[in-house]
Design a protein around this motif. Structure first.
Motif, mmCIF file in Angstrom:
data_model
loop_
_atom_site.group_PDB
_atom_site.id
_atom_site.type_symbol
_atom_site.label_atom_id
_atom_site.label_comp_id
_atom_site.label_asym_id
_atom_site.label_seq_id
_atom_site.Cartn_x
_atom_site.Cartn_y
_atom_site.Cartn_z
ATOM 1 N N ILE A 164 0.855 -1.184 0.000
ATOM 2 C CA ILE A 164 0.000 0.000 0.000
ATOM 3 C C ILE A 164 0.897 1.242 0.000
ATOM 4 O O ILE A 164 1.688 1.449 0.924
ATOM 5 N N ARG A 165 0.772 2.052 -1.023
ATOM 6 C CA ARG A 165 1.674 3.204 -1.222
ATOM 7 C C ARG A 165 1.106 4.420 -0.500
ATOM 8 O O ARG A 165 0.522 5.325 -1.098
ATOM 9 N N VAL A 166 1.299 4.442 0.821
ATOM 10 C CA VAL A 166 0.614 5.406 1.675
ATOM 11 C C VAL A 166 1.539 6.538 2.097
ATOM 12 O O VAL A 166 2.740 6.334 2.317
ATOM 13 N N GLU A 167 0.957 7.731 2.206
ATOM 14 C CA GLU A 167 1.647 8.916 2.723
ATOM 15 C C GLU A 167 0.753 9.547 3.785
ATOM 16 O O GLU A 167 -0.455 9.678 3.579
ATOM 17 N N ALA A 168 1.350 9.938 4.917
ATOM 18 C CA ALA A 168 0.569 10.478 6.031
ATOM 19 C C ALA A 168 0.858 11.961 6.215
ATOM 20 O O ALA A 168 2.013 12.407 6.107
ATOM 21 N N PHE A 169 -0.194 12.726 6.542
ATOM 22 C CA PHE A 169 -0.080 14.181 6.660
ATOM 23 C C PHE A 169 -0.848 14.670 7.887
ATOM 24 O O PHE A 169 -1.717 13.988 8.423
ATOM 25 N N ASP A 170 -0.515 15.875 8.295
ATOM 26 C CA ASP A 170 -1.128 16.500 9.464
ATOM 27 C C ASP A 170 -2.265 17.413 9.025
ATOM 28 O O ASP A 170 -2.416 17.737 7.837
ATOM 29 N N TRP A 171 -3.066 17.843 10.012
ATOM 30 C CA TRP A 171 -4.071 18.857 9.739
ATOM 31 C C TRP A 171 -3.413 20.087 9.107
ATOM 32 O O TRP A 171 -2.316 20.500 9.493
ATOM 33 N N LYS A 172 -4.084 20.649 8.141
ATOM 34 C CA LYS A 172 -3.704 21.861 7.419
ATOM 35 C C LYS A 172 -2.616 21.633 6.372
ATOM 36 O O LYS A 172 -2.221 22.577 5.688
ATOM 37 N N ASP A 173 -2.123 20.390 6.231
ATOM 38 C CA ASP A 173 -1.180 20.102 5.156
ATOM 39 C C ASP A 173 -1.916 20.091 3.822
ATOM 40 O O ASP A 173 -2.995 19.506 3.698
ATOM 41 N N ARG A 174 -1.322 20.721 2.828
ATOM 42 C CA ARG A 174 -1.865 20.726 1.466
ATOM 43 C C ARG A 174 -1.013 19.801 0.609
ATOM 44 O O ARG A 174 0.215 19.932 0.563
ATOM 45 N N VAL A 175 -1.655 18.872 -0.085
ATOM 46 C CA VAL A 175 -0.962 17.840 -0.851
ATOM 47 C C VAL A 175 -1.272 18.033 -2.332
ATOM 48 O O VAL A 175 -2.441 18.000 -2.742
ATOM 49 N N ASP A 176 -0.243 18.242 -3.130
ATOM 50 C CA ASP A 176 -0.409 18.407 -4.568
ATOM 51 C C ASP A 176 -0.632 17.036 -5.194
ATOM 52 O O ASP A 176 0.203 16.127 -5.054
ATOM 53 N N LEU A 177 -1.751 16.878 -5.889
ATOM 54 C CA LEU A 177 -2.071 15.614 -6.543
ATOM 55 C C LEU A 177 -1.725 15.625 -8.025
ATOM 56 O O LEU A 177 -1.906 14.608 -8.705
ATOM 57 N N GLY A 178 -1.229 16.754 -8.509
ATOM 58 C CA GLY A 178 -0.879 16.876 -9.914
ATOM 59 C C GLY A 178 -2.085 17.205 -10.774
ATOM 60 O O GLY A 178 -3.242 17.041 -10.373
ATOM 61 N N GLY A 179 -1.817 17.714 -11.970
ATOM 62 C CA GLY A 179 -2.880 18.006 -12.922
ATOM 63 C C GLY A 179 -3.827 19.092 -12.480
ATOM 64 O O GLY A 179 -4.998 19.112 -12.885
ATOM 65 N N GLY A 180 -3.377 20.002 -11.606
ATOM 66 C CA GLY A 180 -4.235 21.074 -11.116
ATOM 67 C C GLY A 180 -5.096 20.681 -9.934
ATOM 68 O O GLY A 180 -5.945 21.463 -9.506
ATOM 69 N N LEU A 181 -4.886 19.497 -9.381
ATOM 70 C CA LEU A 181 -5.643 19.042 -8.219
ATOM 71 C C LEU A 181 -4.771 19.085 -6.971
ATOM 72 O O LEU A 181 -3.563 18.867 -7.027
ATOM 73 N N ALA A 182 -5.398 19.373 -5.844
ATOM 74 C CA ALA A 182 -4.714 19.349 -4.555
ATOM 75 C C ALA A 182 -5.743 19.048 -3.482
ATOM 76 O O ALA A 182 -6.944 19.284 -3.664
ATOM 77 N N VAL A 183 -5.271 18.509 -2.350
ATOM 78 C CA VAL A 183 -6.165 18.230 -1.233
ATOM 79 C C VAL A 183 -5.519 18.737 0.045
ATOM 80 O O VAL A 183 -4.312 18.612 0.249
ATOM 81 N N THR A 184 -6.330 19.357 0.898
ATOM 82 C CA THR A 184 -5.883 19.827 2.210
ATOM 83 C C THR A 184 -6.627 19.054 3.281
ATOM 84 O O THR A 184 -7.853 18.924 3.228
ATOM 85 N N LEU A 185 -5.865 18.543 4.255
ATOM 86 C CA LEU A 185 -6.467 17.858 5.391
ATOM 87 C C LEU A 185 -6.882 18.905 6.422
ATOM 88 O O LEU A 185 -6.076 19.772 6.789
ATOM 89 N N VAL A 186 -8.128 18.853 6.876
ATOM 90 C CA VAL A 186 -8.630 19.863 7.808
ATOM 91 C C VAL A 186 -9.206 19.184 9.050
ATOM 92 O O VAL A 186 -9.682 18.046 8.998
#
Length: 325
Positions: A164-186
């Protein structure tokens, strides 16, 4: 038992995570009294309900956003040429074991072998109805997607399957998904565990997904509280094009209100976050609590009517139905 090892923060005390604006989780005694108390009023669900819909998604969507409801809190979101799964669960039970625990009462709205190639998976927290190791392993073997999750849940996944190719992030981290997409953990008003002795050893989160068609606020599991979490997302990330909000698993209310919203709470959350449109989920697939299977959708319709809000503004899809922006 795994746990997160990291620096102390405003929501991690060095041992467990906590919500500065939330409440502590229920004690084991309170849980047992709810589960086995003589005054429990658990409504009966039908053993199985055949779906009226079954989605066969296209390989890719380049214009707009296509959302397909798989069931419970699982979604396929297709946008900008990418395919994203939210809290994917294709298992028959959401439990530590395969022979007991909450079971599925309807089939996934997309058959697993009908899924398009999955690029990214977002997993909100460690509860079994959201973090399903069997499904994640199957996805890893089939598509090898990138998995984005809050801190500590990566240990749970890696200990079960190193593929499982997993990456872990904290609250308020913004993750670039490429192609103009991004996700922020809130932050969200909830908790997590996989057993009796690992409460809040990992983090939980909601997501704000940035797409070319606007921002989508994905609340996989949350209580309402005083609404501060939703207003903060509005202030930090608004305007929001769409909110995906939970409406189920809320009875008995006194026990569940700190971690799960009912339809009235979800309507307040929609007003607080300011999204123009909402989709409902987290209901009618796994019986986690005491309300009837169809109660959340019915109560949402009644609440919308009482508030004179058009039903099309807050829609409860059935598995296999789609919504497009």
């Amino acid at each position: 038992m795994t746990s997160y090892d990291g620096p102390v923060s405003d929501h991690f005390d060095g041992r467990t995570f906590f919500d500065p604006d939330g409440v502590p989780p229920k004690s084991l005694g309170e849980v047992l009294r709810w589960q086995f108390g003589g005054d429990r009023q658990r409504q009966a669900w039908p053993d199985w309900v055949e779906n009226e819909h079954a989605d066969i998604p296209p390989p890719r969507v380049t214009a707009g956003v296509r959302l397909s409801f798989v069931g419970h809190a699982s979604w396929l979101i297709q946008t900008a040429g990418q395919n994203i799964l939210i809290d994917p669960v294709w298992s028959d039970r959401v439990s530590p074991v395969s022979f007991v625990g909450p079971k599925r009462h309807n089939a996934p709205g997309i058959a697993f072998d009908r899924l398009p190639a999955i690029d990214t998976v977002l997993v909100s927290h460690g509860h079994y109805d959201h973090l399903d190791l069997a499904t994640l392993s199957r996805l890893a073997a089939t598509f090898n997607p990138r998995v984005v999750t809050p801190l500590g849940n990566d240990s749970t996944m890696r200990s079960a399957d190193r593929a499982i190719r997993v990456e872990a992030f904290d609250w308020k981290d913004r993750v670039d998904l490429g192609g103009g997409l991004a996700v922020t953990l809130v932050p969200t008003r909830h908790r997590t565990s996989r057993g009796l002795f690992d409460r809040n050893k990992a983090l939980w989160a909601s997501f704000v997904l940035e797409t070319p068609a606007g921002k989508i606020y994905i609340v996989c599991d949350s209580g309402y509280g005083d609404g501060i979490h939703f207003r903060r997302v509005r202030d930090a990330h608004g305007p929001l094009r769409l909110a995906i909000l939970p409406i189920g698993a809320y009875e008995p209310r006194g026990f569940m209100k700190d971690q799960h919203m009912n339809p009235a709470d979800a309507m307040k959350a929609l007003a607080d976050c300011g999204a123009g449109q909402a989709l409902a989920h987290h209901h009618a697939t796994f019986q986690l609590t005491d309300e009837a299977m169809d109660a959340p959708a019915k109560e949402l319709a009644v609440a919308l009517g009482a508030a004179e809000i058009p039903r099309e503004r807050f829609v409860a899809l059935r598995p296999g139905q789609i919504f497009e922006i």
